[in-house]
Write a protein that holds these residues in place. Structure first.
Motif, short mmCIF file in Angstrom:
data_model
loop_
_atom_site.label_atom_id
_atom_site.label_comp_id
_atom_site.label_asym_id
_atom_site.label_seq_id
_atom_site.Cartn_x
_atom_site.Cartn_y
_atom_site.Cartn_z
N ASP A 180 -12.94 6.70 9.00
CA ASP A 180 -12.43 5.44 9.53
C ASP A 180 -10.96 5.24 9.17
OD1 ASP A 180 -15.42 4.41 9.57
OD2 ASP A 180 -14.13 2.92 10.54
N GLN A 181 -10.35 4.29 9.84
CA GLN A 181 -9.01 3.78 9.52
C GLN A 181 -7.90 4.57 10.21
OE1 GLN A 181 -8.31 0.96 8.30
NE2 GLN A 181 -10.29 0.35 7.45
N ASP A 235 -7.14 7.15 1.24
CA ASP A 235 -6.42 6.20 2.09
C ASP A 235 -7.38 5.36 2.92
OD1 ASP A 235 -4.00 7.14 1.17
OD2 ASP A 235 -3.46 8.23 2.99
N SER A 236 -8.45 5.98 3.39
CA SER A 236 -9.41 5.28 4.24
C SER A 236 -10.13 4.18 3.46
CB SER A 236 -10.40 6.30 4.81
OG SER A 236 -11.37 5.65 5.56
N ALA A 239 -4.77 5.85 8.12
CA ALA A 239 -5.13 6.97 7.23
C ALA A 239 -5.29 8.25 8.05
CB ALA A 239 -6.41 6.63 6.48
N LEU A 250 -8.03 -9.05 4.36
CA LEU A 250 -7.50 -9.86 5.47
C LEU A 250 -8.54 -10.87 5.94
CD1 LEU A 250 -5.57 -7.08 7.44
CD2 LEU A 250 -4.57 -8.92 6.08
N GLU A 251 -9.80 -10.48 5.92
CA GLU A 251 -10.85 -11.43 6.33
C GLU A 251 -10.99 -12.57 5.30
OE1 GLU A 251 -14.00 -10.52 8.77
OE2 GLU A 251 -13.62 -8.37 8.88
N LYS A 291 0.83 -1.22 0.00
CA LYS A 291 0.00 0.00 0.00
C LYS A 291 0.85 1.26 0.00
CE LYS A 291 -2.85 -1.80 3.20
NZ LYS A 291 -2.04 -1.30 4.25
N ASP A 297 -7.66 1.25 2.93
CA ASP A 297 -7.48 0.44 4.13
C ASP A 297 -8.74 -0.35 4.49
OD1 ASP A 297 -4.83 1.03 4.38
OD2 ASP A 297 -5.01 2.41 6.05
N THR A 298 -9.88 0.17 4.13
CA THR A 298 -11.13 -0.58 4.36
C THR A 298 -11.16 -1.82 3.47
OG1 THR A 298 -12.37 1.36 5.06
CG2 THR A 298 -13.64 -0.47 4.14
N ASP A 309 3.53 0.49 8.01
CA ASP A 309 2.84 -0.75 7.61
C ASP A 309 3.59 -2.00 8.06
OD1 ASP A 309 0.66 0.55 6.63
OD2 ASP A 309 1.15 0.29 4.51
N ASP A 333 -8.88 -4.34 4.96
CA ASP A 333 -9.50 -5.09 6.07
C ASP A 333 -10.30 -6.27 5.52
OD1 ASP A 333 -8.52 -3.38 8.00
OD2 ASP A 333 -10.44 -2.43 8.46
N PHE A 350 -21.55 -6.93 4.06
CA PHE A 350 -21.27 -5.70 4.80
C PHE A 350 -20.33 -4.78 4.03
CE2 PHE A 350 -18.86 -3.18 7.89
CZ PHE A 350 -19.90 -2.52 8.50
N TYR A 351 -19.15 -5.29 3.71
CA TYR A 351 -18.16 -4.44 3.04
C TYR A 351 -18.59 -4.05 1.63
CZ TYR A 351 -14.60 -4.89 6.67
OH TYR A 351 -13.91 -4.80 7.84
N LYS A 410 -21.31 -1.46 1.39
CA LYS A 410 -20.74 -0.14 1.71
C LYS A 410 -20.02 0.44 0.50
CE LYS A 410 -21.27 0.36 6.29
NZ LYS A 410 -21.87 1.55 6.92
N LEU A 411 -19.20 -0.38 -0.14
CA LEU A 411 -18.45 0.11 -1.30
C LEU A 411 -19.40 0.45 -2.45
CD1 LEU A 411 -15.26 -2.19 -1.37
CD2 LEU A 411 -15.46 0.11 -0.43
N LEU A 459 -9.50 10.60 2.56
CA LEU A 459 -10.66 9.81 2.12
C LEU A 459 -10.22 8.63 1.26
CD1 LEU A 459 -13.09 12.76 1.17
CD2 LEU A 459 -12.99 11.49 3.33
#
Lengths: 205, 205
Positions: free
Chosen positions: B63-64, A90-91, B67, A101-102, A66, A94-95, B94, A98, A129-130, A133-134, A88
């Motif tokens: 969030d995050q 970067d957030s 960031a 990673l799940e 990243k 990183d979302t 990181d 996340d 959920f994710y 949102k996206l 915004l």
């Protein structure tokens, strides 16, 4: 003189693909080194943190996908117009990370019973959920994830999505037209389309 | 008018502490909202991604943690002098975050047998690997982690280290004088020392 870039990763999309897209988008030459997972044990210890991707710039080796992506996004004009827009962007990156990673936690689970439970959570909770949102973000931001324009966040999500559809076992773009349109837009950029068309046919993931 | 900042997290250091340090370092006023883990289930759904920390800036919720930290680091002059230095700083942040995730994987393991195995790996491989690298970086960079000066990377690692000593069960600064001196230097900054001295006595982690 233009810097000499060397990207090293597996023979795979995953963490390296958004970086490749950025190089392509900006018309920057780079060496695309791909190590097969079979050969990886022979190479692992030669990398600073035993991990890839790494970016070598004029001989200096840098870790962290990243951080590398953000650096190149600045070079090719895909960060924000100010610190607030950068935040915004970067957030969102990183979302999605996340979420990645799940997916990985599910994909690498060795115990079949635990894996089945993790799949249920991933499919019924995490993905909706994710991804909802996206999808919502893409709707609110005029067909981009953030800032109402093409940014590193779009390239990141588009570049990663194929691997994480594979890892999660679910096509999470389906039924999410706004999110899908973000990915489609990135894939339709001629320079990006060109490197997608030239992907090695034996990519591992 | 100065922006109105509200940071929301648990009543804990962990992901929020580097952000609090940045506010303190820059002399920026912020509201430090702390939710007890007992109360968290009543609050979770009111956060965009059901996660904290979040930063509210003039009513907009972001969030995050990394960031947010990077955004504030720009505001208070703790990013690099150019894109290259920013890349080096982001990469160290990181890298420590990778270590944090490995600690968390151990700390949250519910099965005692698996946990014992994870502890062995964490203590014998993961901690020495990452912490020796960071100690080496601190030695090479004149007592800072990168760029030969105080940056967001130092504040991030210092702000996180107490929680991850707790989570890992090992004081990884011990015997690593260069790395320890980075943390000591951050803790000695008067504005940061002042908020450390005012930490709530009932912090949960």
């Amino acid at each position: 003189m233009a810097p000499k870039y060397k990207l090293t990763y597996f023979n795979a999309k995953a963490l390296a693909e958004p970086i490749r897209f950025l190089f392509a988008y900006g018309g920057l030459e780079f060496e695309d080194v791909r190590i097969s997972t079979k050969d990886w044990p022979n190479h692992k210890s030669s990398f600073p943190y035993g991990k890839v991707p790494t970016l070598e710039v004029d001989g200096q080796i840098i870790d962290q996908s990243k951080a590398i992506g953000r650096y190149l996004a600045k070079k090719v004009g895909l960060m924000g117009k100010d610190d607030w827009e950068d935040l915004l962007i970067d957030s969102v990156v990183d979302t999605f990370n996340d979420f990645r990673l799940e997916c990985a936690e599910y994909a690498y689970e060795p115990d079949p019973k635990i894996k089945a439970k993790k799949q249920e959570k991933l499919w019924k909770e995490t993905i909706p959920f994710y991804m909802n949102k996206l999808d919502e973000l893409a709707k609110e931001n005029g067909g981009y994830l953030v800032c109402g324009k093409l940014t590193w966040a779009d390239v990141y999500v588009a570049g990663m999505h194929e691997t994480y559809i594979l890892y999660s076992g679910q096509n999470f773009l389906e039924g999410r037209a706004h999110l899908k349109s973000v990915v489609d837009k990135v894939y339709a950029i001629p320079a990006i389309k060109a490197i997608i068309d030239k992907r090695p046919s034996n990519e591992e993931f």
